[in-house]
Scaffold this motif. Structure first.
Motif, mmCIF file in Angstrom:
data_model
loop_
_atom_site.group_PDB
_atom_site.id
_atom_site.type_symbol
_atom_site.label_atom_id
_atom_site.label_comp_id
_atom_site.label_asym_id
_atom_site.label_seq_id
_atom_site.Cartn_x
_atom_site.Cartn_y
_atom_site.Cartn_z
ATOM 1 N N ALA A 28 0.862 -1.265 0.098
ATOM 2 C CA ALA A 28 -0.023 0.013 -0.125
ATOM 3 C C ALA A 28 0.841 1.178 0.039
ATOM 4 C CB ALA A 28 -0.837 -0.069 1.185
ATOM 5 N N ILE A 29 0.431 2.166 -0.640
ATOM 6 C CA ILE A 29 1.268 3.396 -0.743
ATOM 7 C C ILE A 29 0.364 4.769 -0.820
ATOM 8 C CG2 ILE A 29 1.302 3.653 -3.338
ATOM 9 C CD1 ILE A 29 4.404 4.414 -3.003
ATOM 10 N N GLY A 30 0.822 5.719 -0.202
ATOM 11 C CA GLY A 30 0.081 6.978 0.028
ATOM 12 C C GLY A 30 1.116 8.077 0.615
ATOM 13 N N TRP A 31 0.550 9.197 1.229
ATOM 14 C CA TRP A 31 1.344 10.309 1.597
ATOM 15 C C TRP A 31 0.664 10.254 3.016
ATOM 16 C CZ3 TRP A 31 5.294 12.383 -0.666
ATOM 17 C CH2 TRP A 31 5.432 12.209 -2.117
ATOM 18 N N HIS A 32 1.325 9.917 3.987
ATOM 19 C CA HIS A 32 0.874 9.997 5.360
ATOM 20 C C HIS A 32 0.923 11.449 5.798
ATOM 21 C CE1 HIS A 32 1.310 10.189 9.634
ATOM 22 N NE2 HIS A 32 0.989 8.727 9.583
ATOM 23 N N PRO A 33 -0.075 11.944 6.633
ATOM 24 C CA PRO A 33 -0.374 13.429 6.813
ATOM 25 C C PRO A 33 0.863 14.104 7.434
ATOM 26 C CG PRO A 33 -1.597 12.193 8.142
ATOM 27 C CD PRO A 33 -1.094 11.253 7.337
ATOM 28 N N LEU A 34 1.747 13.491 8.003
ATOM 29 C CA LEU A 34 2.915 14.055 8.811
ATOM 30 C C LEU A 34 4.175 14.246 8.064
ATOM 31 C CD1 LEU A 34 2.666 12.575 12.442
ATOM 32 C CD2 LEU A 34 1.977 14.719 11.681
ATOM 33 N N PHE A 35 4.176 13.549 6.784
ATOM 34 C CA PHE A 35 5.499 13.709 6.051
ATOM 35 C C PHE A 35 5.233 14.804 4.817
ATOM 36 C CE2 PHE A 35 5.930 9.881 8.245
ATOM 37 C CZ PHE A 35 7.032 9.480 8.205
ATOM 38 N N PRO A 36 6.342 15.563 4.513
ATOM 39 C CA PRO A 36 6.277 16.395 3.570
ATOM 40 C C PRO A 36 5.837 15.924 2.134
ATOM 41 C CG PRO A 36 8.465 16.289 4.164
ATOM 42 C CD PRO A 36 7.725 15.490 5.057
ATOM 43 N N ARG A 37 5.192 16.701 1.449
ATOM 44 C CA ARG A 37 4.832 16.229 0.099
ATOM 45 C C ARG A 37 4.782 17.282 -0.862
ATOM 46 N NH1 ARG A 37 0.046 16.886 3.326
ATOM 47 N NH2 ARG A 37 -1.419 18.098 2.493
ATOM 48 N N PRO A 38 5.055 16.946 -2.272
ATOM 49 C CA PRO A 38 5.430 17.877 -3.268
ATOM 50 C C PRO A 38 4.013 18.764 -3.688
ATOM 51 C CG PRO A 38 5.494 15.705 -4.107
ATOM 52 C CD PRO A 38 5.505 15.649 -2.556
ATOM 53 N N ALA A 39 4.051 19.414 -4.621
ATOM 54 C CA ALA A 39 2.951 20.105 -5.047
ATOM 55 C C ALA A 39 2.178 19.160 -6.015
ATOM 56 C CB ALA A 39 3.182 21.588 -5.945
ATOM 57 N N ASP A 40 2.861 18.220 -6.599
ATOM 58 C CA ASP A 40 2.014 17.299 -7.363
ATOM 59 C C ASP A 40 1.737 15.833 -6.882
ATOM 60 O OD1 ASP A 40 4.808 16.346 -7.617
ATOM 61 O OD2 ASP A 40 4.749 15.852 -9.549
ATOM 62 N N ALA A 41 1.704 16.091 -5.530
ATOM 63 C CA ALA A 41 1.517 14.642 -4.824
ATOM 64 C C ALA A 41 0.616 13.474 -5.094
ATOM 65 C CB ALA A 41 1.282 14.820 -3.290
ATOM 66 N N ILE A 42 -0.630 14.162 -5.473
ATOM 67 C CA ILE A 42 -1.861 13.352 -5.864
ATOM 68 C C ILE A 42 -1.458 12.819 -7.477
ATOM 69 C CG2 ILE A 42 -4.215 13.429 -6.496
ATOM 70 C CD1 ILE A 42 -3.766 13.528 -3.655
ATOM 71 N N ASP B 175 -3.819 13.788 11.107
ATOM 72 C CA ASP B 175 -3.028 13.611 12.208
ATOM 73 C C ASP B 175 -3.029 15.205 12.558
ATOM 74 O OD1 ASP B 175 -0.915 13.554 14.122
ATOM 75 O OD2 ASP B 175 -0.287 11.614 13.292
ATOM 76 N N THR B 176 -3.345 15.544 14.094
ATOM 77 C CA THR B 176 -3.475 17.088 14.529
ATOM 78 C C THR B 176 -2.579 17.047 15.485
ATOM 79 O OG1 THR B 176 -5.397 16.355 15.975
ATOM 80 C CG2 THR B 176 -5.803 17.075 13.707
ATOM 81 N N ARG B 177 -1.582 16.021 15.953
ATOM 82 C CA ARG B 177 -0.814 16.119 16.856
ATOM 83 C C ARG B 177 0.267 17.317 16.485
ATOM 84 N NH1 ARG B 177 0.939 9.941 17.229
ATOM 85 N NH2 ARG B 177 1.053 10.478 15.093
ATOM 86 N N LYS B 178 0.778 17.370 15.400
ATOM 87 C CA LYS B 178 1.819 18.180 15.128
ATOM 88 C C LYS B 178 1.608 19.198 13.912
ATOM 89 C CE LYS B 178 5.453 14.797 16.507
ATOM 90 N NZ LYS B 178 6.759 14.075 15.941
ATOM 91 N N ARG B 179 0.695 19.190 13.213
ATOM 92 C CA ARG B 179 0.084 19.969 12.294
ATOM 93 C C ARG B 179 -1.274 20.320 12.315
ATOM 94 N NH1 ARG B 179 2.858 18.341 6.587
ATOM 95 N NH2 ARG B 179 4.867 18.120 7.139
ATOM 96 N N PRO B 180 -1.648 21.527 11.992
ATOM 97 C CA PRO B 180 -2.997 21.902 11.820
ATOM 98 C C PRO B 180 -4.215 21.157 11.067
ATOM 99 C CG PRO B 180 -1.675 23.607 10.772
ATOM 100 C CD PRO B 180 -0.701 22.716 11.400
#
Length: 255
Positions: free
Chosen positions: A58-72, A93-98
């Motif tokens: 499985a692959i995707g972008w976890h909310p706590l990791f930086p992502r590029p503008a073309d992530a999707i 994930d709201t623990r470290k990011r809004p």
């Protein structure tokens, strides 16, 4: 049994993946879902190796990791090239990011999970309810909430949506009373087990898929059944979540 969410691609496990999976097979595991937290050439190569070994990717972008503008766009391309891969670990994930913007990004990722299975993460204040709001409008996704830590009322909402709920190492911790409530409540055919290895381990050491046996024993005790009965049911549940055509998969491991 199938470990429904682990991270063999993480550095703390990858170097020892051969021995780790050998221990998992000895423990009785048939396969595992290996989730990547971001899209990089290295992660894609690792997941391809896992798939060749008989594991599920499985692959995707976890909310706590930086992502590029073309992530999707990147995720869409990877999924088009790998029709059997799931989407995850994604979520809120709201623990470290809004929270601002996270719901929209989760919605975009879940839109790519139509007719696939997905691993969703929800941690921090309001994260579980925010993720639910997104999932409710996301259509035909065979989803599971990994490491579910909500109330029985929240569990019911997800179950009514048709999703699965997964529990891992924290159910074995002394302070797991709230987790025990929903684990005992959830319908038997909607429960999944995971290790989230190397995270959320049953001890202070990094976890690994073989730990699923101890998690299963604890869950069986909470539900008042024999471990063998629980193992049969959660294996069947995992097959339904992943797609019935994936249920017979037995991962022989890495060479």
């Amino acid at each position: 049994m199938i470990d429904c969410n682990c991270h063999l691609v993480f550095d703390s496990l990858w170097a020892n993946r051969v021995a780790i999976w050998q221990r998992a097979r000895v423990a009785g595991l048939s396969s595992a879902v290996v989730s990547a937290e971001q899209i990089t050439p290295k992660r894609i190569e690792q997941l391809q190796a896992c798939e060749q070994a008989g594991l599920l990717a499985a692959i995707g972008w976890h909310p706590l990791f930086p992502r590029p503008a073309d992530a999707i766009e990147q995720l869409a391309q990877v999924l088009s090239q790998h029709p059997n891969w799931g989407v995850g670990e994604i979520g809120i994930d709201t623990r470290k990011r809004p929270r601002d913007g996270q719901a929209e990004f989760l919605s975009e990722q879940l839109s790519l999970a139509q007719d696939r299975w997905a691993v969703v993460h929800a941690a921090g204040p309001g994260a579980l309810d925010t993720a639910f709001g997104v999932a409710r409008s996301s259509g035909n996704v065979r989803g599971m909430v990994h490491a579910f830590a909500g109330s029985i009322q929240q569990a019911k909402r997800w179950l009514d949506l048709g999703w699965y709920l997964s529990i891992g190492g924290p159910i074995t911790w002394p302070q797991s009373r709230r987790l025990a409530e929903w684990v005992a409540y959830v319908p038997f055919d909607r429960l999944l087990l995971e290790t989230d290895a190397p995270d959320l381990s049953i001890t202070k050491q990094p976890g690994e898929p073989a730990d699923l046996v101890q998690i299963a024993r604890k869950v069986a005790d909470l539900r008042g059944i024999e471990p063998a009965e629980l193992q049969r049911q959660v294996t069947q549940n995992a097959g339904q979540w992943l797609g019935t055509d994936r249920a017979p998969v037995i991962a022989q491991g890495f060479e």
